[in-house]
Design an enzyme around this catalytic site. Structure first.
Site, PDB file in Angstrom:
ATOM      1  N   ASP A  28       0.868  -1.181   0.000  1.00  0.00           N
ATOM      2  CA  ASP A  28       0.000   0.000   0.000  1.00  0.00           C
ATOM      3  C   ASP A  28       0.905   1.231   0.000  1.00  0.00           C
ATOM      4  O   ASP A  28       1.727   1.394   0.895  1.00  0.00           O
ATOM      5  CB  ASP A  28      -0.871  -0.047   1.268  1.00  0.00           C
ATOM      6  CG  ASP A  28      -1.897   1.068   1.297  1.00  0.00           C
ATOM      7  OD1 ASP A  28      -3.083   0.761   1.472  1.00  0.00           O
ATOM      8  OD2 ASP A  28      -1.506   2.241   1.165  1.00  0.00           O
ATOM      9  N   GLU A 124      -2.502   0.148  -4.501  1.00  0.00           N
ATOM     10  CA  GLU A 124      -2.493  -1.092  -3.733  1.00  0.00           C
ATOM     11  C   GLU A 124      -2.382  -2.306  -4.634  1.00  0.00           C
ATOM     12  O   GLU A 124      -3.014  -2.350  -5.688  1.00  0.00           O
ATOM     13  CB  GLU A 124      -3.834  -1.245  -2.983  1.00  0.00           C
ATOM     14  CG  GLU A 124      -3.793  -0.859  -1.532  1.00  0.00           C
ATOM     15  CD  GLU A 124      -5.099  -1.244  -0.871  1.00  0.00           C
ATOM     16  OE1 GLU A 124      -5.831  -0.314  -0.493  1.00  0.00           O
ATOM     17  OE2 GLU A 124      -5.399  -2.445  -0.744  1.00  0.00           O
TER      18      GLU A 124
END
Length: 423
Positions: A28, A124
């Site tokens: 992330d 992500e």
DNA sequence: TCTGGGGTCCTAGGACCC
DNA sequence: TCTGGGGTCCTAGGACCC
């Protein structure tokens, strides 16, 4: 600015020695949009930066830099509130082409480490680095190297590493920014059990409230809950959710080459001032529809269902949709259909806060049918005689930028909005 | 002067057909 | 002539994600 490693139950990690079973990571990017802005504007580094809509125009915060977060600024917060909390913040609407560019550089790093990459959004991605599936290296070493390589691009990321997607995702949120949180194989159930159910992907506010009514607040309690209760909350997915809560999810991380099968393309806009004039609504619809048409043509998609989305000033909303006789990528065909949908519910005095138009139900190229009453191309997509003009406009836009050309009504609408905004 | 914009997936009810 | 049931398509709405 070092990355940091955090191993959940490291006594066991040492005991295990080497990784056994699947190793799934979730990467992330930290405060991604704001970080790219700070990368591109050195004078903004170390200062609170907010990417989002303007506080004067019903905007919300998209991303706040880590310098803005101590003031209480969060994603999805109304911009007006964020400005009150952090008046000195630097604001920008964002530069999405640039974010896409940096994102693809990051994804290329992941792809160079393993072919099994599942990108879930612009910032992500899951990746599978199970020893023996592609490489035999230690998953922790690979994850640390990914973090180092991403930092060389000028942005940072946090990584969660565990035996499946649920564990990796939750672990990635444990230590931000620049954290590497490892949940060694065998410790996942203990890792998950004490966490609030809301931590788990797929449980939002509605499911959280329904579970709380049954006195289920932690993932451990969810794992032990009666089948009947889980069925009431999750329907057919009840046992799948239990498996996730037990750390038993068996997730597939597909190849990075997996086809991008998009299901819908839409554009919507919240207006700084409600639209009340039907002519303004039609102009806005034309403008939004034109952008949807351009994106459909760019991707080679033709949709059969047109959807109109409305939100009214008093909070409620409506969506209306209709199936068209033929798939199309031509706004000269689907915008009039959308206009008819609005006709069907329009009344004088309607206050429209948000208007959206979308296309979905894309034609399966194998199941193309032709019709005698309408012009249909090789793909079976219906065209109006104005489509050629739309295609020409697409090309000019691509060459000279979005503002280079616009149809009469769209241009008029732009002016209307500017005038209204200033009023 | 408090709530965006891009999506995916699921459910439920009515129409319609057999 | 008082009434079943399954399957499929279409539409509206809602939950959830980043």
């Amino acid at each position: 600015m070092e990355n940091h490693e955090h191993i959940f139950d490291d006594s066991l990690a040492n005991l295990v020695g080497s990784w056994s079973g699947p190793a799934i990571g979730l990467m992330d990017l930290d405060a991604f949009f704001a970080s790219v802005e700070q990368l591109d504007h050195p004078e903004w580094r170390g200062k609170p930066v907010i990417v989002g809509g303007s506080p004067q125009e019903r905007g919300v915060v998209s991303t706040a830099s880590y310098e803005a977060r101590p003031f209480g600024v969060r994603s999805a917060m109304p911009s007006a509130q964020a400005q009150r909390l952090c008046p000195q913040a630097i604001w920008t609407h964002g530069h999405f082409d640039r974010y896409r560019e940096v994102s693809s550089q990051v994804m290329a790093i992941l792809a160079s480490e393993t072919p099994f990459v599942d990108q879930v959004s612009i910032d992500e991605a899951f990746f599978d680095i199970t020893p023996g599936r592609f490489a035999n290296e230690s998953p922790i070493a690979i994850a640390a190297r990914i973090q180092r390589r991403v930092r060389e691009l000028g942005v940072t990321c946090s990584i969660g590493l565990g035996c499946n997607k649920t564990v990796a995702k939750i672990a990635s949120e444990r230590d931000k920014p620049r954290g590497l949180t490892v949940v060694p194989p065998g410790t996942e159930r203990a890792f998950l059990a004490p966490l609030p159910v809301r931590t788990m992907s797929g449980i939002g506010s509605a499911a959280e409230a329904a579970l709380a009514r049954a006195h289920i607040r932690t993932i451990g309690q969810l794992a032990q809950a009666d089948h009947a209760i889980l069925t009431k909350v999750f329907g057919v997915n009840a046992e799948m959710m239990r498996d996730r809560a037990l750390g038993r999810e068996r997730s597939e991380v597909t190849s990075i080459d997996a086809v991008d099968d998009v299901k819908s393309v839409s554009n919507e806009r919240t207006f700084a001032h409600d639209l009340t004039d039907r002519a303004d609504v039609d102009a806005a619809l034309a403008l939004l529809g034109e952008s949807v048409g351009r994106r459909l043509r760019k991707r080679g998609l033709a949709g059969r269902t047109v959807t109109v989305k409305l939100k009214f000033s008093y909070g409620s909303g409506r969506t209306i949709q209709r199936k068209l006789p033929h798939p199309t990528d031509d706004e000269n065909l689907f915008v009039p259909a959308a206009r008819e949908l609005i006709d069907s519910i329009w009344f004088d005095g309607m206050h429209i806060r948000l208007l959206g138009i979308g296309m979905s139900d894309f034609a399966d190229e194998a199941a193309v049918q032709t019709d005698l009453f309408c012009e249909v191309d090789e793909r079976g997509a219906a065209h109006s005689d104005k489509r050629d003009l739309s295609v020409a406009v697409d090309k000019v836009r691509e060459k000279f930028g979005a503002g280079a050309v616009g149809f009469g009504r769209a241009a008029r609408f732009d002016r209307d909005v500017v005038r209204q905004d200033k009023a």
